[in-house]
Write a protein that holds these residues in place. Sequence first.
Motif, mmCIF file in Angstrom:
data_model
loop_
_atom_site.group_PDB
_atom_site.id
_atom_site.type_symbol
_atom_site.label_atom_id
_atom_site.label_comp_id
_atom_site.label_asym_id
_atom_site.label_seq_id
_atom_site.Cartn_x
_atom_site.Cartn_y
_atom_site.Cartn_z
ATOM 1 N N ALA A 1 0.834 -1.206 0.000
ATOM 2 C CA ALA A 1 0.000 0.000 0.000
ATOM 3 C C ALA A 1 0.867 1.253 0.000
ATOM 4 O O ALA A 1 0.573 2.241 -0.684
ATOM 5 N N ALA A 2 1.955 1.215 0.750
ATOM 6 C CA ALA A 2 2.829 2.389 0.855
ATOM 7 C C ALA A 2 3.710 2.568 -0.366
ATOM 8 O O ALA A 2 3.796 3.671 -0.918
ATOM 9 N N PHE A 3 4.344 1.488 -0.808
ATOM 10 C CA PHE A 3 5.391 1.642 -1.825
ATOM 11 C C PHE A 3 4.893 1.457 -3.258
ATOM 12 O O PHE A 3 5.507 1.984 -4.179
ATOM 13 N N PHE A 4 3.806 0.742 -3.453
ATOM 14 C CA PHE A 4 3.231 0.649 -4.798
ATOM 15 C C PHE A 4 2.185 1.745 -4.998
ATOM 16 O O PHE A 4 2.274 2.532 -5.935
ATOM 17 N N ILE A 5 1.218 1.824 -4.091
ATOM 18 C CA ILE A 5 0.138 2.798 -4.250
ATOM 19 C C ILE A 5 0.563 4.189 -3.766
ATOM 20 O O ILE A 5 0.459 5.175 -4.502
ATOM 21 N N GLY A 6 1.058 4.289 -2.529
ATOM 22 C CA GLY A 6 1.410 5.589 -1.962
ATOM 23 C C GLY A 6 2.519 6.286 -2.727
ATOM 24 O O GLY A 6 2.381 7.453 -3.127
ATOM 25 N N ASN A 7 3.628 5.590 -2.939
ATOM 26 C CA ASN A 7 4.742 6.195 -3.663
ATOM 27 C C ASN A 7 4.360 6.473 -5.107
ATOM 28 O O ASN A 7 4.728 7.496 -5.682
ATOM 29 N N GLY A 8 3.574 5.551 -5.703
ATOM 30 C CA GLY A 8 3.112 5.763 -7.071
ATOM 31 C C GLY A 8 2.243 7.001 -7.187
ATOM 32 O O GLY A 8 2.345 7.766 -8.159
ATOM 33 N N LEU A 9 1.386 7.225 -6.181
ATOM 34 C CA LEU A 9 0.543 8.420 -6.178
ATOM 35 C C LEU A 9 1.390 9.683 -6.108
ATOM 36 O O LEU A 9 1.112 10.669 -6.800
ATOM 37 N N MET A 10 2.445 9.663 -5.286
ATOM 38 C CA MET A 10 3.309 10.836 -5.169
ATOM 39 C C MET A 10 4.022 11.132 -6.495
ATOM 40 O O MET A 10 4.135 12.290 -6.910
ATOM 41 N N VAL A 11 4.510 10.085 -7.163
ATOM 42 C CA VAL A 11 5.166 10.281 -8.457
ATOM 43 C C VAL A 11 4.175 10.868 -9.457
ATOM 44 O O VAL A 11 4.484 11.806 -10.198
ATOM 45 N N PHE A 12 2.963 10.314 -9.466
ATOM 46 C CA PHE A 12 1.948 10.795 -10.411
ATOM 47 C C PHE A 12 1.560 12.241 -10.133
ATOM 48 O O PHE A 12 1.444 13.055 -11.062
ATOM 49 N N ILE A 13 1.357 12.590 -8.863
ATOM 50 C CA ILE A 13 0.962 13.958 -8.524
ATOM 51 C C ILE A 13 2.054 14.947 -8.935
ATOM 52 O O ILE A 13 1.771 16.048 -9.428
ATOM 53 N N GLY A 14 3.316 14.558 -8.750
ATOM 54 C CA GLY A 14 4.409 15.421 -9.182
ATOM 55 C C GLY A 14 4.417 15.613 -10.687
ATOM 56 O O GLY A 14 4.604 16.734 -11.193
ATOM 57 N N ALA A 15 4.206 14.522 -11.418
ATOM 58 C CA ALA A 15 4.163 14.595 -12.879
ATOM 59 C C ALA A 15 2.959 15.413 -13.350
ATOM 60 O O ALA A 15 3.050 16.227 -14.281
ATOM 61 N N PHE A 16 1.828 15.201 -12.703
ATOM 62 C CA PHE A 16 0.583 15.908 -13.028
ATOM 63 C C PHE A 16 0.765 17.416 -12.870
ATOM 64 O O PHE A 16 0.382 18.197 -13.756
ATOM 65 N N GLY A 17 1.371 17.829 -11.765
ATOM 66 C CA GLY A 17 1.593 19.249 -11.541
ATOM 67 C C GLY A 17 2.546 19.852 -12.553
ATOM 68 O O GLY A 17 2.341 20.975 -13.030
ATOM 69 N N ALA A 18 3.602 19.093 -12.907
ATOM 70 C CA ALA A 18 4.581 19.593 -13.873
ATOM 71 C C ALA A 18 3.964 19.726 -15.266
ATOM 72 O O ALA A 18 4.280 20.667 -15.999
ATOM 73 N N MET A 19 3.090 18.798 -15.618
ATOM 74 C CA MET A 19 2.461 18.821 -16.941
ATOM 75 C C MET A 19 1.526 20.023 -17.104
ATOM 76 O O MET A 19 1.457 20.626 -18.174
ATOM 77 N N ILE A 20 0.812 20.384 -16.032
ATOM 78 C CA ILE A 20 -0.196 21.443 -16.138
ATOM 79 C C ILE A 20 0.337 22.799 -15.699
ATOM 80 O O ILE A 20 0.118 23.820 -16.365
ATOM 81 N N TYR A 21 1.047 22.833 -14.578
ATOM 82 C CA TYR A 21 1.455 24.103 -13.975
ATOM 83 C C TYR A 21 2.967 24.342 -14.017
ATOM 84 O O TYR A 21 3.443 25.362 -13.505
ATOM 85 N N GLN A 22 3.725 23.379 -14.564
ATOM 86 C CA GLN A 22 5.193 23.438 -14.537
ATOM 87 C C GLN A 22 5.710 23.508 -13.098
ATOM 88 O O GLN A 22 6.767 24.085 -12.821
ATOM 89 N N GLN A 23 4.956 22.907 -12.176
ATOM 90 C CA GLN A 23 5.339 22.823 -10.765
ATOM 91 C C GLN A 23 5.139 21.383 -10.302
ATOM 92 O O GLN A 23 4.027 20.847 -10.418
ATOM 93 N N ALA A 24 6.196 20.760 -9.798
ATOM 94 C CA ALA A 24 6.078 19.359 -9.379
ATOM 95 C C ALA A 24 5.541 19.219 -7.965
ATOM 96 O O ALA A 24 4.794 18.284 -7.670
ATOM 97 N N ASP A 25 5.899 20.143 -7.095
ATOM 98 C CA ASP A 25 5.503 20.053 -5.686
ATOM 99 C C ASP A 25 4.043 20.449 -5.540
ATOM 100 O O ASP A 25 3.629 21.536 -5.961
ATOM 101 N N ILE A 26 3.247 19.587 -4.914
ATOM 102 C CA ILE A 26 1.823 19.882 -4.756
ATOM 103 C C ILE A 26 1.593 21.143 -3.935
ATOM 104 O O ILE A 26 0.561 21.814 -4.079
ATOM 105 N N VAL A 27 2.534 21.492 -3.088
ATOM 106 C CA VAL A 27 2.404 22.735 -2.320
ATOM 107 C C VAL A 27 2.387 23.925 -3.273
ATOM 108 O O VAL A 27 1.537 24.822 -3.180
ATOM 109 N N ASP A 28 3.330 23.946 -4.231
ATOM 110 C CA ASP A 28 3.360 25.020 -5.225
ATOM 111 C C ASP A 28 2.118 24.990 -6.104
ATOM 112 O O ASP A 28 1.592 26.036 -6.507
#
Length: 418
Positions: A233-260
């Motif tokens: 749950a942590a390393f497949f789903i949790g870590n995968g979600l973090m990688v995806f959220i970073g990629a998602f932010g970079a694709m749309i906002y050119q910001q990888a960190d969800i805080v930004d």
Amino acid sequence: MQGNNDYPLSEVPEESRKGLISMAAVLLGFTFFTATMWAGGSLGTAFNLNELMGIIVIGNLLLGIYAAALGYIAYKTGLNTVLLGRYCFGEHGSKLSDFVLGFTQIGWYAWGVATIAIVLTTLLNISESWQIPLMIVFGFGFCITASIGFRAMELLSKISVPLMLVFIAISFYQGLVDVGGMVALIGLEPTDSMQYSAAITVVIGTFISGGTQATNWSRFSKTGRIAVLATLAAFFIGNGLMVFIGAFGAMIYQQADIVDVLVAQGFMVTAILMLFANIWTTQDNTIYNFAAAGCNLFRTKQRKLITIVGAGIGTLLAIFGMYNLLIPFLVLLGTFIPPIGAVIMANFWFVHRAAPPKLNDISLPTFDYCGLAAYFIGSLTAYLSPWMPPIVGMIAAAASYMLLVTITASHKQAAKVS
């Protein structure tokens, strides 16, 4: 728990074992980390969505299987990685893994301390002169829950993980609205380039060190099923979600960190809450890992003291610029950490047939040259490999260890016969 000391040099007894919710909360809190999103951001600008999802699934599945296998061994033995290292590297030889694993964790701690200080001064628009004082405050502040032990980290994670999931859902929904829906997201073209194997290595490298040391908590599992499921749950789903959220932010906002990203979306208060929840739940786990390695290195039960010393070292590294070294650090982790876990797994299943004797019931050599040689072979092979170094290194380390153990056993048997 031995005065909340969490058994730094011994097995976790049955009465201190935990259930699935407790284990999953702590491990998910560990893998929900800003640095992983930054790595995801480098992938989001290099691949389209379809390619990206394949990389995330493959990379995190491999990472999850690796961490879950070690998690099961930790449950079975009640030992963490650095203590398991004594079986295959020797009483003093295991100090090699203590140093390697401890160094990587203190590197992550330094990065997290620098990150929150820099991001907070930026968000609040205050002078950069506040960064070093904030690094000192957070450097020692984040180690409080780790110094208390599992129970404090469990409580923090049970509060923070659900909150972060809500914040992520809000940001994801707003991102889809801003980009124009899923069709528009799928149609985004990459602006950078990266080799596929390098991308897999980055995904695995995001938390291969953490996965190798997640045994510090999976050894508290009541059953093998809990250890495996919580780790996946942590390393497949949790870590995968973090990688995806970073990629998602970079694709749309050119910001990888969800805080930004949250700031760009207009959610300032949510961004600050996310920053603290995200960083703290990983920082306390990271410094806890360092303390576990330090206790084995110095053969001391003074886990709290080692925790505070580690926080001091991490804070100094943060002050001297660890923040700028993330991607090279990830590549380093992906190359030299996996062979340690591979040798431990080979020792558990090949040498001891999944039933090693208790640590205090076995006489171990000062240096186990089979294990040490296998680790160096695996590390060298990974370093020289042009294709997925973490995978190549693990295979080379495990195979060479089994071969060396077999040859050594044959020589010993021949010597007895003669």
